[in-house]
Write an enzyme that holds these catalytic residues in place. Structure first.
Site, PDB file in Angstrom:
ATOM      1  N   GLY A  85       0.789  -1.241   0.000  1.00 17.69           N
ATOM      2  CA  GLY A  85       0.000   0.000   0.000  1.00 17.69           C
ATOM      3  C   GLY A  85       0.813   1.279   0.000  1.00 17.69           C
ATOM      4  CB  SER A  86       4.313   2.205  -0.752  1.00 18.64           C
ATOM      5  OG  SER A  86       4.569   1.780  -2.062  1.00 18.64           O
ATOM      6  NE  ARG A 146     -10.043 -10.824  -7.123  1.00 21.31           N
ATOM      7  CZ  ARG A 146     -10.175 -12.117  -6.895  1.00 21.31           C
ATOM      8  NH1 ARG A 146      -9.359 -12.716  -6.045  1.00 21.31           N
ATOM      9  NH2 ARG A 146     -11.115 -12.826  -7.491  1.00 21.31           N
ATOM     10  CG  ASN A 176      -2.874  -1.386 -12.688  1.00 19.30           C
ATOM     11  OD1 ASN A 176      -2.749  -1.518 -11.466  1.00 19.30           O
ATOM     12  ND2 ASN A 176      -2.190  -2.112 -13.540  1.00 19.30           N
ATOM     13  CG  HIS A 215       2.791  -2.686 -15.364  1.00 20.94           C
ATOM     14  ND1 HIS A 215       2.526  -3.910 -14.778  1.00 20.94           N
ATOM     15  CD2 HIS A 215       3.828  -2.884 -16.209  1.00 20.94           C
ATOM     16  CE1 HIS A 215       3.372  -4.805 -15.268  1.00 20.94           C
ATOM     17  NE2 HIS A 215       4.168  -4.212 -16.134  1.00 20.94           N
TER      18      HIS A 215
HETATM   19  C1  GRF Z   1       3.891  -1.471  -7.316  1.00 21.07           C
HETATM   20  O1  GRF Z   1       5.185  -1.752  -7.767  1.00 21.07           O
HETATM   21  C2  GRF Z   1       2.947  -1.330  -8.463  1.00 21.07           C
HETATM   22  O2  GRF Z   1       3.550  -0.838  -9.627  1.00 21.07           O
HETATM   23  C3  GRF Z   1       2.510  -2.753  -8.704  1.00 21.07           C
HETATM   24  O3  GRF Z   1       2.436  -3.319  -7.424  1.00 21.07           O
HETATM   25  C4  GRF Z   1       3.284  -2.622  -6.539  1.00 21.07           C
HETATM   26  C5  GRF Z   1       2.440  -2.146  -5.397  1.00 21.07           C
HETATM   27  O4  GRF Z   1       3.176  -1.569  -4.369  1.00 21.07           O
HETATM   28  N1  GRF Z   1       1.261  -2.775  -9.433  1.00 21.07           N
HETATM   29  P1  GRF Z   1       2.428  -0.862  -3.163  1.00 21.07           P
HETATM   30  O5  GRF Z   1       1.463  -1.897  -2.588  1.00 21.07           O
HETATM   31  O6  GRF Z   1       1.702   0.308  -3.709  1.00 21.07           O
HETATM   32  O7  GRF Z   1       3.491  -0.498  -2.190  1.00 21.07           O
END
Ligand code: GRF
Length: 216
Positions: A14-15, A93, A109, A111
């Site tokens: 959740g960063s 998911r 989203n 990525h």
């Molecule tokens: C991030 O690297 C994002 O790009 C990918 O999953 C990771 C999530 O990190 N989809 P966080 O949970 O937001 O810290």
């Protein structure tokens, strides 16, 4: 105009959720995070949300007969709360049409790769294995495919030959924390227009001198 109600869907750390929350909290994005929803009851994102006093929702995938049934329940929960934007932030998911048809061009989203390169899991490791010299991250609208929706914005970082998956991921993550709030802000300001695969940003600032070279 009513304030934009955002739901963040996260399965893990959740960063990115935190980065978006902080920008909203500082008043830099006119929106409110009305819900943090998860498919993982142990997600640290859940505790983070509770700490912020944000409503949380855990849906247990094991209790649903199919992905579509899970997504229908999720979509109902979001609609019940008048959610105007769904932000996937480390949500592990694949989102099915049962969600997408209710939130067309309203699901974002992030990525950790420069799409369309290296979609799917472990984008950073894929980039490293390929030997790219510039890596990065992408915020896009979500469609039925895997990381295939229209691109909103991207950020690039160098990839070095002594990088490990961890060092490259950390460099990309820093960018994610700047890029994702920017995308949410553009959405909240009504500045994003989708035309086929192209996302147009109203009054986009152009900085043609900003080129990132991978060498020194
Ligand atoms: C991030 O690297 C994002 O790009 C990918 O999953 C990771 C999530 O990190 N989809 P966080 O949970 O937001 O810290």
């Amino acid at each position: 105009m009513d304030i934009l109600r955002v739901a963040v869907l996260a399965s893990g750390r959740g960063s990115n959720f935190q980065a978006i929350y902080e920008e909203i909290d500082k008043g830099r994005i006119k929106a409110t995070i009305a819900l943090l929803a998860t498919d993982n009851k142990d997600a640290p994102a859940l505790q983070r949300a509770q700490g912020y006093g944000i409503e949380t929702l855990y849906l247990n995938p094991g209790e649903f007969p199919s992905r579509e049934a899970f997504d229908s329940a999720m979509a109902s929960a979001l609609k019940k709360r008048n959610i105007g934007l769904v932000v996937l932030a480390g949500y592990m998911r694949i989102v099915t049409p049962a969600m997408i048809r209710h939130f067309k061009n309203r699901i974002l989203n992030i990525h950790p790769a420069l799409l369309p390169s290296f979609p799917g899991l472990n984008g950073q490791a894929q980039a490293l294995q390929y030997g790219v010299k510039i890596a990065g991250c992408t915020v896009h609208f979500v469609d039925e495919g895997m990381d295939t929706g229209p691109v909103i914005c991207q950020a690039a970082v160098p990839a070095y030959d002594d990088d490990t998956e961890e060092t490259l991921s950390a460099r990309i993550l820093k960018c994610e924390h700047r890029l994702y709030p920017q995308a949410v802000k553009l959405f909240a300001q009504g500045k994003l227009e989708v035309e086929g695969r192209t996302v147009r940003i109203k009054n986009q600032k152009k900085r043609e001198e900003d080129t990132l070279y991978s060498f020194v």
